[in-house]
Write a protein that holds these residues in place. Structure first.
Motif, PDB file in Angstrom:
ATOM      1  N   LEU A 159       0.845  -1.186   0.000  1.00 23.24           N
ATOM      2  CA  LEU A 159       0.000   0.000   0.000  1.00 23.24           C
ATOM      3  C   LEU A 159       0.887   1.246   0.000  1.00 23.24           C
ATOM      4  O   LEU A 159       1.855   1.311   0.746  1.00 23.24           O
ATOM      5  CB  LEU A 159      -0.882  -0.039   1.247  1.00 23.24           C
ATOM      6  CG  LEU A 159      -2.054   0.934   1.322  1.00 23.24           C
ATOM      7  CD1 LEU A 159      -3.160   0.316   2.145  1.00 23.24           C
ATOM      8  CD2 LEU A 159      -1.658   2.263   1.905  1.00 23.24           C
ATOM      9  N   ALA A 202       0.707   5.348   0.484  1.00 23.75           N
ATOM     10  CA  ALA A 202      -0.085   6.530   0.812  1.00 23.75           C
ATOM     11  C   ALA A 202       0.665   7.722   0.240  1.00 23.75           C
ATOM     12  O   ALA A 202       1.835   7.919   0.543  1.00 23.75           O
ATOM     13  CB  ALA A 202      -0.244   6.664   2.324  1.00 23.75           C
ATOM     14  N   TYR A 210       0.561  -2.279   8.792  1.00 21.59           N
ATOM     15  CA  TYR A 210       0.783  -1.030   8.062  1.00 21.59           C
ATOM     16  C   TYR A 210       2.157  -0.447   8.377  1.00 21.59           C
ATOM     17  O   TYR A 210       2.328   0.771   8.372  1.00 21.59           O
ATOM     18  CB  TYR A 210      -0.289  -0.008   8.440  1.00 21.59           C
ATOM     19  CG  TYR A 210      -1.607  -0.197   7.730  1.00 21.59           C
ATOM     20  CD1 TYR A 210      -1.645  -0.526   6.375  1.00 21.59           C
ATOM     21  CD2 TYR A 210      -2.814  -0.026   8.391  1.00 21.59           C
ATOM     22  CE1 TYR A 210      -2.857  -0.685   5.716  1.00 21.59           C
ATOM     23  CE2 TYR A 210      -4.024  -0.184   7.735  1.00 21.59           C
ATOM     24  CZ  TYR A 210      -4.030  -0.508   6.402  1.00 21.59           C
ATOM     25  OH  TYR A 210      -5.224  -0.655   5.752  1.00 21.59           O
ATOM     26  N   ASP A 243       5.544  10.144  -0.637  1.00 22.70           N
ATOM     27  CA  ASP A 243       4.995   8.791  -0.720  1.00 22.70           C
ATOM     28  C   ASP A 243       5.402   7.988   0.509  1.00 22.70           C
ATOM     29  O   ASP A 243       6.580   7.939   0.849  1.00 22.70           O
ATOM     30  CB  ASP A 243       5.524   8.061  -1.967  1.00 22.70           C
ATOM     31  CG  ASP A 243       4.809   8.522  -3.228  1.00 22.70           C
ATOM     32  OD1 ASP A 243       3.812   9.260  -3.112  1.00 22.70           O
ATOM     33  OD2 ASP A 243       5.259   8.137  -4.321  1.00 22.70           O
ATOM     34  N   HIS A 280      -3.844  10.204  -1.365  1.00 23.83           N
ATOM     35  CA  HIS A 280      -4.268   9.081  -2.190  1.00 23.83           C
ATOM     36  C   HIS A 280      -3.704   7.803  -1.589  1.00 23.83           C
ATOM     37  O   HIS A 280      -2.605   7.806  -1.043  1.00 23.83           O
ATOM     38  CB  HIS A 280      -3.758   9.243  -3.625  1.00 23.83           C
ATOM     39  CG  HIS A 280      -4.458  10.334  -4.360  1.00 23.83           C
ATOM     40  ND1 HIS A 280      -5.550  10.103  -5.151  1.00 23.83           N
ATOM     41  CD2 HIS A 280      -4.237  11.661  -4.393  1.00 23.83           C
ATOM     42  CE1 HIS A 280      -5.977  11.257  -5.639  1.00 23.83           C
ATOM     43  NE2 HIS A 280      -5.196  12.221  -5.192  1.00 23.83           N
ATOM     44  N   PHE A 281      -4.473   6.756  -1.711  1.00 30.43           N
ATOM     45  CA  PHE A 281      -3.994   5.446  -1.256  1.00 30.43           C
ATOM     46  C   PHE A 281      -4.030   4.500  -2.440  1.00 30.43           C
ATOM     47  O   PHE A 281      -5.077   4.372  -3.080  1.00 30.43           O
ATOM     48  CB  PHE A 281      -4.910   4.874  -0.173  1.00 30.43           C
ATOM     49  CG  PHE A 281      -4.989   5.704   1.073  1.00 30.43           C
ATOM     50  CD1 PHE A 281      -4.015   5.600   2.058  1.00 30.43           C
ATOM     51  CD2 PHE A 281      -6.036   6.590   1.264  1.00 30.43           C
ATOM     52  CE1 PHE A 281      -4.094   6.369   3.212  1.00 30.43           C
ATOM     53  CE2 PHE A 281      -6.122   7.368   2.410  1.00 30.43           C
ATOM     54  CZ  PHE A 281      -5.147   7.259   3.388  1.00 30.43           C
ATOM     55  N   VAL A 323      -3.944   0.774  -3.046  1.00 29.09           N
ATOM     56  CA  VAL A 323      -4.052  -0.488  -2.310  1.00 29.09           C
ATOM     57  C   VAL A 323      -3.904  -1.604  -3.339  1.00 29.09           C
ATOM     58  O   VAL A 323      -4.777  -1.805  -4.184  1.00 29.09           O
ATOM     59  CB  VAL A 323      -5.423  -0.612  -1.625  1.00 29.09           C
ATOM     60  CG1 VAL A 323      -5.509  -1.888  -0.818  1.00 29.09           C
ATOM     61  CG2 VAL A 323      -5.699   0.605  -0.745  1.00 29.09           C
ATOM     62  N   LEU A 378      -8.412   1.989   6.884  1.00 26.50           N
ATOM     63  CA  LEU A 378      -7.361   2.691   6.154  1.00 26.50           C
ATOM     64  C   LEU A 378      -6.296   3.155   7.146  1.00 26.50           C
ATOM     65  O   LEU A 378      -6.607   3.414   8.304  1.00 26.50           O
ATOM     66  CB  LEU A 378      -7.957   3.906   5.441  1.00 26.50           C
ATOM     67  CG  LEU A 378      -8.782   3.589   4.210  1.00 26.50           C
ATOM     68  CD1 LEU A 378      -9.609   4.792   3.804  1.00 26.50           C
ATOM     69  CD2 LEU A 378      -7.865   3.172   3.067  1.00 26.50           C
TER      70      LEU A 378
END
Ligand SMILES: *[C@@H]1O[C@H](CO)[C@@H](O)[C@H](O)[C@H]1NC(C)=O
Ligand SMILES: *[C@@H]1O[C@H](CO)[C@@H](O)[C@H](O)[C@H]1NC(C)=O
Ligand SMILES: *[C@@H]1O[C@H](CO)[C@@H](O)[C@H](O)[C@H]1NC(C)=O
Ligand SMILES: *[C@@H]1O[C@H](CO)[C@@H](O)[C@H](O)[C@H]1NC(C)=O
Length: 481
Positions: free
Chosen positions: A30, A32, A230, A244, A278-279, A281, A450
């Protein structure tokens, strides 16, 4: 850096790129991305914190001896200095490629009030003063990193602050006192305040920002059985446009974490993200979930006659099966059947532009339930289906919903003669639609958290499906605590 890269032959550049973590098969599950819009918002919120901290700065007293033309020698003391108001302006938070972020504040204003005292032989004078500091500029670099626990870290470095202009208003209007101020105290005062401001920035980054960043949930629970990891895989990466943050994004069994046999794809994020955050995934995240549920037998099911509505066309009894498997009723008269299903391999999702699909393969074994709890395998079926899924997300969670596809049944082995599978297909379609899908969809509806910092609310949500990843975008609202 840029200049060096431009002069490198493309081959060499390719080699360099091949050694970046992304190419070693340790891609983040992921990503972010905080865009320039997001950084702008963060700068505004951060400014309010700095402004609050600035009010708290304790300024020391200034004392010293002076010698002023026409007045002579004496002793001065400036005390009870207090920051009465401050207005920080023009905040900017910009990516600092390879390091983190650069924070700047421009053209800001501070008002200080205090008392002055002057002693000159037997003469003792005192009063109050106001000091307006104008054109204050602050700049500091925020170096971003990550701990081995996967939490983000931030430290301030290279802080500098500069005061443009100092105006003093002294009660008593003693001209020589103003001269004294300008000649001796102003520069001392500038020096002290400039260093105090940087001290304050360092302290605020260490005691406000770092703890705040560490509210990132490094592991988040999805349900009582699985969680999602995460942790940061690397220091946040500042590019010219954005920041990022690469997160592992692995779903794991809370009781028994085992190594994952699949790896995350290399994601190429769209450049035109127009939200603050923005993610991306990747399918890896979803597939690690599939693996964990599969390993734990969550996708195994058992179907017995009591689960079938009384008026349904076919029942799980040898009598009902007689129509299309004549032998079964003869070999096992008046017995019930049980179907045991298992998804053969962990279902892998396939993400393509606008589409999320999966094609699970199931195997179903049918047993006759003989008197005295004996079970005998009578046939085996292969079941395939194509499922598409709808994904949505709200302010905190991603949720999914499977849109059922028809199942296709194939006879793999029969110990009771050959038979047509159409009726069984109808039965399975019924069962899967009414029992299995609702169960899975209930679960998917509970959602998947999230990776959000505390007190963050998302709004203006957008979701796109790209090849290999979901791309979520949102604006951010920070609730001041
Ligand atoms: C699920 O079912 C399959 C096939 O019957 C079996 O091999 C597997 O052990 C089951 N898994 C669990 C966790 O019960
Ligand atoms: C999405 O995938 C499913 C299953 O593969 C397919 O039937 C459907 O046509 C696809 N939809 C789009 C919009 O590509
Ligand atoms: C699923 O989709 C694939 C590819 O589109 C197709 O070959 C297959 O027949 C479909 N299976 C079912 C059960 O619909
Ligand atoms: C977001 O979705 C989850 C899962 O469906 C739900 O539990 C939660 O209440 C929703 N949050 C909001 C703010 O609607």
């Amino acid at each position: 850096m840029g200049a060096v890269a431009r002069t490198l032959p493309p081959m060499l550049l390719g080699l360099l790129l091949a050694f970046t973590p992304g190419a070693q098969g340790v891609n983040p599950g992921l990503v972010a991305r905080i865009t320039d819009k997001g950084l702008e918002y963060a700068a505004k919120e951060g400014l309010l914190v700095l402004q609050r901290e600035l009010h708290e700065i304790a300024l020391p007293d200034f004392t010293g001896d002076f010698r002023v033309k026409h007045v002579g020698r004496g002793h001065y003391e400036f005390s009870r200095l207090d920051i009465r108001s401050c207005e920080l302006r023009g905040p900017a938070l910009k990516p600092l490629p390879g390091q983190g972020l650069s924070l700047t504040v421009a053209d800001s204003f501070i008002r200080v009030q205090g008392r002055w005292k002057v002693r000159k032989s037997f003469l003792k004078l005192q009063g109050s003063f106001d000091l307006d500091i104008k054109g204050l500029a602050i700049s500091a670099n925020l170096l971003l990193g990550h701990e081995s626990s996967g939490r983000p870290t931030v430290t301030a470095s290279g802080c500098s602050s500069h005061i443009g202009d100092v105006e003093v208003d002294i009660s008593g209007k003693l001209g020589w006192l103003l001269d004294l101020f300008h000649n001796q105290i102003e520069s001392l005062f500038r020096r002290v305040l400039e260093s105090k401001i940087c001290e304050m920035v360092q302290k605020s980054v260490a005691s406000d920002l770092q703890p705040y960043l560490q509210t990132l949930p490094v592991t988040a629970k999805i349900d009582s059985f699985v969680g999602v990891d995460y942790s940061l895989m690397a220091a946040p990466l500042a590019t010219t446009q954005a920041l990022d943050v690469m997160l592992k994004g692995e779903i794991f069994n809370l009781n028994h974490r085992s190594p994952v046999a699949i790896s995350a794809p290399l994601l190429s994020l769209p450049e035109d993200g127009n939200r603050m955050v923005h993610f991306a995934v990747s399918d890896y995240v979803l597939n690690t979930g599939g693996l964990v549920y599969h390993q734990a037998g969550y996708l195994n099911f058992s179907m017995t006659d009591d689960m079938i509505p009384p008026d349904f066309i076919v029942h799980l009894t040898t009598k009902s099966f007689r129509v299309f498997v004549p032998w079964i009723a003869r070999l096992y008269p008046n017995m019930n059947l049980e179907l045991q299903g298992a998804v053969v391999l962990a279902p892998l999702v396939h993400l393509s532009p606008g589409n999320l699909s999966l094609a699970p393969q199931m195997e179903i074994e049918a047993f006759v339930l003989q008197p005295g709890n004996a079970r005998e395998l009578v046939f085996r079926l292969g079941v395939t289906t194509n499922i598409s899924a709808t994904v949505t997300f709200n302010t905190s969670k991603i949720t999914g919903c499977l849109n059922p596809g028809k199942v296709r049944v194939e006879l793999k082995e029969s110990r009771v003669g050959t038979f047509h599978v159409e009726l069984l297909e109808a039965l399975l379609n019924y069962y899967i639609l009414h029992t299995l899908y609702p169960k899975v969809n209930d679960h998917l509806a509970r959602g998947f958290p999230l990776p959000l910092l505390k007190r963050i609310q998302l709004s203006d949500l957008v979701l796109q499906l790209h090849k290999d990843f979901l791309f979520l975008g949102a604006n951010v609202q920070y609730t001041r605590g």
